[in-house]
Design a protein around this motif. Sequence first.
Motif, PDB file in Angstrom:
ATOM      1  N   THR A 174       0.840  -1.187   0.000  1.00 53.13           N
ATOM      2  CA  THR A 174       0.000   0.000   0.000  1.00 53.13           C
ATOM      3  C   THR A 174       0.881   1.244   0.000  1.00 53.13           C
ATOM      4  O   THR A 174       2.081   1.181   0.308  1.00 53.13           O
ATOM      5  CB  THR A 174      -0.917   0.054   1.251  1.00 53.13           C
ATOM      6  OG1 THR A 174      -0.100   0.213   2.412  1.00 53.13           O
ATOM      7  CG2 THR A 174      -1.785  -1.191   1.369  1.00 53.13           C
ATOM      8  N   TRP A 175       0.268   2.359  -0.313  1.00 53.70           N
ATOM      9  CA  TRP A 175       0.933   3.663  -0.303  1.00 53.70           C
ATOM     10  C   TRP A 175       1.524   3.933   1.089  1.00 53.70           C
ATOM     11  O   TRP A 175       2.667   4.344   1.230  1.00 53.70           O
ATOM     12  CB  TRP A 175      -0.099   4.704  -0.721  1.00 53.70           C
ATOM     13  CG  TRP A 175       0.183   6.139  -0.450  1.00 53.70           C
ATOM     14  CD1 TRP A 175      -0.529   6.946   0.383  1.00 53.70           C
ATOM     15  CD2 TRP A 175       1.195   6.971  -1.030  1.00 53.70           C
ATOM     16  NE1 TRP A 175      -0.010   8.224   0.360  1.00 53.70           N
ATOM     17  CE2 TRP A 175       1.048   8.262  -0.503  1.00 53.70           C
ATOM     18  CE3 TRP A 175       2.215   6.738  -1.941  1.00 53.70           C
ATOM     19  CZ2 TRP A 175       1.872   9.324  -0.844  1.00 53.70           C
ATOM     20  CZ3 TRP A 175       3.047   7.802  -2.292  1.00 53.70           C
ATOM     21  CH2 TRP A 175       2.872   9.071  -1.739  1.00 53.70           C
ATOM     22  N   GLU A 176       0.745   3.682   2.142  1.00 51.91           N
ATOM     23  CA  GLU A 176       1.185   3.936   3.507  1.00 51.91           C
ATOM     24  C   GLU A 176       2.380   3.061   3.882  1.00 51.91           C
ATOM     25  O   GLU A 176       3.317   3.525   4.541  1.00 51.91           O
ATOM     26  CB  GLU A 176       0.036   3.712   4.497  1.00 51.91           C
ATOM     27  CG  GLU A 176      -1.076   4.747   4.419  1.00 51.91           C
ATOM     28  CD  GLU A 176      -2.036   4.527   3.238  1.00 51.91           C
ATOM     29  OE1 GLU A 176      -2.036   3.417   2.643  1.00 51.91           O
ATOM     30  OE2 GLU A 176      -2.766   5.468   2.903  1.00 51.91           O
ATOM     31  N   GLU A 177       2.355   1.784   3.489  1.00 53.22           N
ATOM     32  CA  GLU A 177       3.475   0.886   3.783  1.00 53.22           C
ATOM     33  C   GLU A 177       4.739   1.322   3.048  1.00 53.22           C
ATOM     34  O   GLU A 177       5.847   1.203   3.560  1.00 53.22           O
ATOM     35  CB  GLU A 177       3.120  -0.553   3.415  1.00 53.22           C
ATOM     36  CG  GLU A 177       2.092  -1.177   4.331  1.00 53.22           C
ATOM     37  CD  GLU A 177       1.636  -2.557   3.855  1.00 53.22           C
ATOM     38  OE1 GLU A 177       1.983  -2.966   2.723  1.00 53.22           O
ATOM     39  OE2 GLU A 177       0.926  -3.225   4.626  1.00 53.22           O
ATOM     40  N   ASN A 195       7.815  10.870   9.314  1.00 57.49           N
ATOM     41  CA  ASN A 195       7.206  10.750  10.641  1.00 57.49           C
ATOM     42  C   ASN A 195       8.235  11.024  11.733  1.00 57.49           C
ATOM     43  O   ASN A 195       8.256  10.382  12.759  1.00 57.49           O
ATOM     44  CB  ASN A 195       6.573   9.372  10.826  1.00 57.49           C
ATOM     45  CG  ASN A 195       7.593   8.256  10.864  1.00 57.49           C
ATOM     46  OD1 ASN A 195       8.786   8.462  10.616  1.00 57.49           O
ATOM     47  ND2 ASN A 195       7.148   7.048  11.163  1.00 57.49           N
TER      48      ASN A 195
END
Length: 135
Positions: free
Chosen positions: A39-42, A104
């Motif tokens: 996924t994009w987030e991963e 982050n």
Amino acid sequence: MLPEWSPPCGNKCTHKYASLMQIPWRVFCKKGCDADGDTWEECIAACNEICYKDPVLKDHQWSAYIDRSPGSAVYSEECFHACVSGCGYKFEIDPEKVDKVRPNRPLPPAPVQKRSPPPTTKGNEASDDLPGTSA
């Protein structure tokens, strides 16, 4: 002879980071293309791991053998943005959304500006650089 084929994501990284001085960022962009996340987030999380230093061995100094990131905070941030570009190409994300992604990590503290104290004069005394009379 078969024509050479390279993945479209890698080609986009090559075009975005085409100059000789941008080769390191091209490499990190391609790492975003090749990230394991589904996924994009991963993929973004993988870029955070690649580009920022996290302790590998607790309570040990960093060494060239275990250091994964480019080093300084500025280089780590550039690495992150290049890697996220690769993620954007991989998942066909709008470039405006890609540009807004931030690591982050906490922001580095703002530099402290030292203020010099104002010159002191006592009462009606003129300072040495000003004449004692008015014009």
